[in-house]
Design a protein around this motif. Structure first.
Motif: not given
Lengths: 267, 361
Positions: A135-138, A142-146
Motif C-alpha cells: 500500500v505505501p508504494y501504491l 510507485d507501481y513498479y515496486t508495488a
C-alpha cells in the motif's frame, strides 16, 4: 488382425487426445498475463520484466501470482471484481491455485483473491502483511515496486507455508481431545467385544406372541381400507453450504463457481 | 329433538366447527381443515369400536378313574414342598426342582386327569449330550462350574401345561402418514398427509401353551418352545413309567391371561405387517374377539437339571420332544473384566497411535 488394427487405432487416437489436451493446457498457461495494467501506469519494459518475474515465482511455487491494475470498478465491489478475474483467468494445476492482487486506482481500493492451495496459505494475516508493504508504494504511485513487493511477499509465504511468521517450522501440537476419544472408543469396543460372549450365557427369554401356534393359512384380511384425513405443509429456507475457514474472513463463491479467500482495503 | 352433533378433530381431538368462509370444517384449536365427508366417515369408523373379548369355553381335563389313580404315587419334597407324581414302579430319588434327596411318598388323590401327553422322544443320554454342548464354547463360563455340575442328576419330568385353541377376529385402526418433499429457489417444502388405515380379519391359533407348574419359571418353559402338538396322544398312565410328572398348581383361569396376551401380540403383529407404504404408522385402536376358545390340560416332556453355584440356583431345561436346550449360565466376572480391559486397552492404544500418525502426516 482386425483387433490388432483396432487396438493400434485406439492407441494412436488416445495419444493424439493426450497431446492435444497437453498442448491446449500449455497454450492456456502461455496466454496468462501475470501483470495486467489497464491504467498505463507501467511502461511496456516494466510490464515485461515484472511479468517474467511473477511467472517464474508462480512456476516455482506451482501457484499463479497475478497483479491486476484497473482505472475503475464501475460500481462492482472490489472483492467481486477480484474473484471474477480469478475465475476467468487464474488457476495453476488441477487445484486452480493462485493469488490475485486486484487494484482500482480510480476507486483507491484493492482486494486479494485466493484459491486452491493459496486459499490455505494466505489467511487474513498473510494478506494483510503483504498489503501493509504494498500500500505505501501504491500511495506514492510507485507501481513498479508495488508489483515487485507483492510478488516477493506472495513468494515468501508460499515458500514458507507450514512455518510460523518467524520462519521456524510450525510445531504440530497433538490435540489432547484424542485421549478421551480413544478411551471412549476403547470402552465401547470392550463392551461390544465381550457383549457377544456375555449374551451367549443367557438363553432364557420370554416368548413374544404365539407365532409358532398360528394355524397355517388361517390369516385372512377381510377389510383393508385407507381414509385420507388431512395434510400439513411446512417450509424451511434453503441454505447454500460454503466451506468455512476460520482464519479467512472472506470465503466467497466466485462468478465461475470457485471458492476464494482474501482481504480487501483502501489506499 | 335430536342432540347436537359434534365432530372431534382427528388431529388434536378438539371440537370442530363449520367455517362458512372456507365451506369446510375447521378445528379452532389447531386450524386443520377437513371435508365434511371425511369427518363423517372418520366418525362412523369410531362408532364401530368395541373392547377386546377373550372368553374361553369348555373345561379342560377330566376325572381320574379309580383304577388309574391307584397306580400312581405322589412324592413330596421335604425341602421345597414340590409335589410330583410317578407310577407305582418309579422311585423318585431326589426332587427335580431343588435336588433334595428326601422325598416322602403318598397316595395320589384329587386333581384333573390330563387330556393329552407328548411322550418323551429324547432319552437321558441325549439330554446329557445337549447339556455338554450347552456348556461348551462359553468363553466367560467359570471353568469350575462345568466340573461341579451333577450332570447325571438330569431328570425327565412331564410338566403340566394348559394349551389354548381359539379363532381371533380382529379389527385394527392405524394413524399413518405419507411425506412428499419438493423445493423452489428459496424454500424446501414438506407435505405430510395423514391417513386413517383400517384392517379387519381373522386368525386362528392352535395349542398355545402356558405352563401350570408354579415351581417352574414361565420364561424357562417358554424358552424351550415350541412343542409339536401333532405328536400328542390321549393321556394314559403307562406313559409315566420311568418318568416323573408334576401336577398343575396354577389354575387355567390364571394361565389364560398369558395365553390371551400372546395371542393378542401375534394377532396385532400379523395385521401390523399388512400396513405398508407409509412414512410412519401408529396403532390407534385394536379390538380382538376370540371365538371357539378351547383349553386342554396336557403333559409335555422336559428334561430338568437344577444346580447351585456360589449360592445361586441355576436351572437347565431341555424340550424332551425337540431337544432345544436352555438355561442361563453364570459369568466369570474376573475373566470378563480382563477381556474387556484387553480389548478396550488395545483399541484405545491403536486409536491414540493413529491420531499421532495423522498429526505427523
Amino acid at each position: 488382425m482386425n483387433k490388432r488394427l483396432l487396438r493400434s487405432f485406439l492407441a494412436v487416437l488416445m495419444g493424439l487426445m493426450i497431446t492435444v489436451s497437453v498442448l491446449g493446457a500449455m497454450s492456456a498457461r502461455a496466454a496468462l498475463s501475470y501483470v495486467v495494467d489497464e491504467t498505463g501506469s507501467l511502461t511496456q519494459e516494466q510490464i515485461k520484466e515484472l511479468d517474467a518475474r511473477l511467472a517464474e515465482q508462480s512456476a516455482s511455487n506451482q501457484c499463479d501470482i497475478v497483479f491486476v491494475m484497473v482505472n475503475s470498478l464501475n460500481g462492482v465491489p472490489v472483492e467481486t471484481a477480484a474473484d471474477t478475474y480469478y475465475d476467468n483467468n487464474v488457476g495453476y494445476g488441477a487445484a486452480n491455485s493462485g493469488i490475485v492482487l486486484y487494484i482500482s486506482l480510480g476507486d483507491g481500493e484493492y482486494a486479494f483473491s485466493t484459491g486452491g492451495y493459496a486459499y490455505s496459505v494466505f489467511s487474513d494475516y498473510e494478506c494483510n502483511e503483504i498489503a501493509s508493504q504494498v500500500v505505501p508504494y501504491l500511495q506514492s504511485s510507485d507501481y513498479y515496486t508495488a508489483v515487485k513487493t507483492f510478488g516477493d511477499g506472495a513468494d515468501y509465504y508460499l515458500q514458507h507455508a507450514g512455518q510460523d511468521q518467524t520462519g521456524a517450522a510450525v510445531e504440530k501440537k497433538h490435540n489432547p481431545i484424542w485421549a478421551p476419544i480413544a478411551a471412549l472408543v476403547g470402552a465401547i469396543a470392550g463392551w461390544i467385544g465381550t457383549g457377544g460372549q456375555k449374551a451367549a450365557l443367557k438363553s432364557v427369554h420370554q416368548q413374544q406372541g404365539a407365532q409358532n401356534y398360528v394355524r397355517q393359512g388361517s390369516f385372512q384380511v377381510t377389510d383393508a381400507r385407507e381414509q385420507y384425513l388431512y395434510s400439513q405443509v411446512t417450509r424451511t429456507r434453503r441454505q447454500t453450504e460454503q466451506p468455512n475457514r476460520p482464519t479467512n474472513s472472506r470465503p466467497s463463491g466466485g462468478g465461475g463457481g470457485g471458492v476464494h479467500g482474501g482481504t480487501s482495503g483502501k489506499f | 329433538m335430536a342432540g347436537l352433533l359434534q365432530y372431534k378433530c382427528p388431529c388434536c381431538g378438539g371440537a370442530i366447527e363449520w367455517n362458512s368462509t372456507l365451506q369446510k370444517m375447521k378445528c379452532p384449536y389447531c386450524d386443520t381443515e377437513f371435508d365434511l365427508a371425511t369427518l363423517q366417515a372418520y366418525d362412523q369408523e369410531l362408532a364401530t369400536d368395541s373392547p377386546d373379548s377373550m372368553e374361553w369355553q369348555q373345561e379342560p381335563g377330566s376325572e381320574w378313574t379309580e383304577g388309574e389313580a391307584s397306580g400312581l404315587r405322589v412324592y413330596v419334597c421335604k425341602s421345597c414342598g414340590g409335589e410330583i407324581v410317578g407310577d407305582a414302579n418309579t422311585a423318585a430319588t431326589s426332587c427335580p426342582y431343588c435336588g433334595n434327596p428326601v422325598m416322602m411318598m403318598g397316595n395320589f388323590s384329587g386333581h384333573l386327569k390330563p387330556d393329552y401327553i407328548i411322550p418323551f422322544q429324547l432319552d437321558k443320554e441325549a439330554a446329557k449330550k445337549a447339556l455338554k454342548a450347552h456348556l461348551a464354547d462359553k468363553k466367560l463360563l467359570p471353568a469350575v462350574f462345568k466340573d461341579e455340575n451333577h450332570i447325571d442328576e438330569i431328570k425327565g419330568l412331564y410338566v403340566p401345561f394348559w394349551v389354548f385353541d381359539a379363532d381371533a377376529d380382529a379389527r385394527m385402526r392405524y394413524k399413518a402418514t405419507r411425506v412428499r418433499s419438493w423445493h423452489d429457489a428459496q424454500w424446501n417444502y414438506t407435505e405430510t398427509s395423514y391417513f386413517q388405515v383400517i384392517r379387519g380379519g381373522n386368525l386362528s391359533f392352535d395349542h398355545v401353551p402356558v405352563d401350570g407348574a408354579s415351581k417352574l419359571e414361565d420364561t424357562l418353559m417358554e424358552s424351550i418352545e415350541p412343542f409339536d402338538f401333532s405328536r400328542a396322544v390321549p393321556f394314559q398312565t403307562a406313559y409315566l413309567a420311568g418318568y416323573l410328572a408334576d401336577k398343575y398348581d396354577v389354575d387355567k383361569d390364571v394361565t389364560v391371561n398369558r395365553a390371551n396376551e400372546r395371542i393378542k401380540q401375534s394377532t396385532q403383529r400379523s395385521f401390523d405387517q399388512t400396513v405398508q407404504g407409509y412414512a410412519s404408522v401408529m396403532n390407534d385402536y385394536s379390538s380382538i374377539q376370540l371365538r371357539n376358545g378351547v383349553a386342554k390340560y396336557v403333559l409335555y416332556p422336559v428334561w430338568l437339571l437344577n444346580t447351585t453355584w456360589e449360592g445361586n440356583k441355576y436351572t437347565f431345561a431341555m424340550n424332551g420332544q425337540t431337544g432345544k436346550f436352555v438355561g442361563d449360565l453364570p459369568m466369570d466376572k474376573k475373566l470378563y473384566w480382563k477381556k474387556w480391559g484387553m480389548i478396550a486397552g488395545i483399541t484405545a492404544a491403536a486409536i491414540y497411535g493413529i491420531s499421532w500418525l495423522i498429526q505427523l502426516l
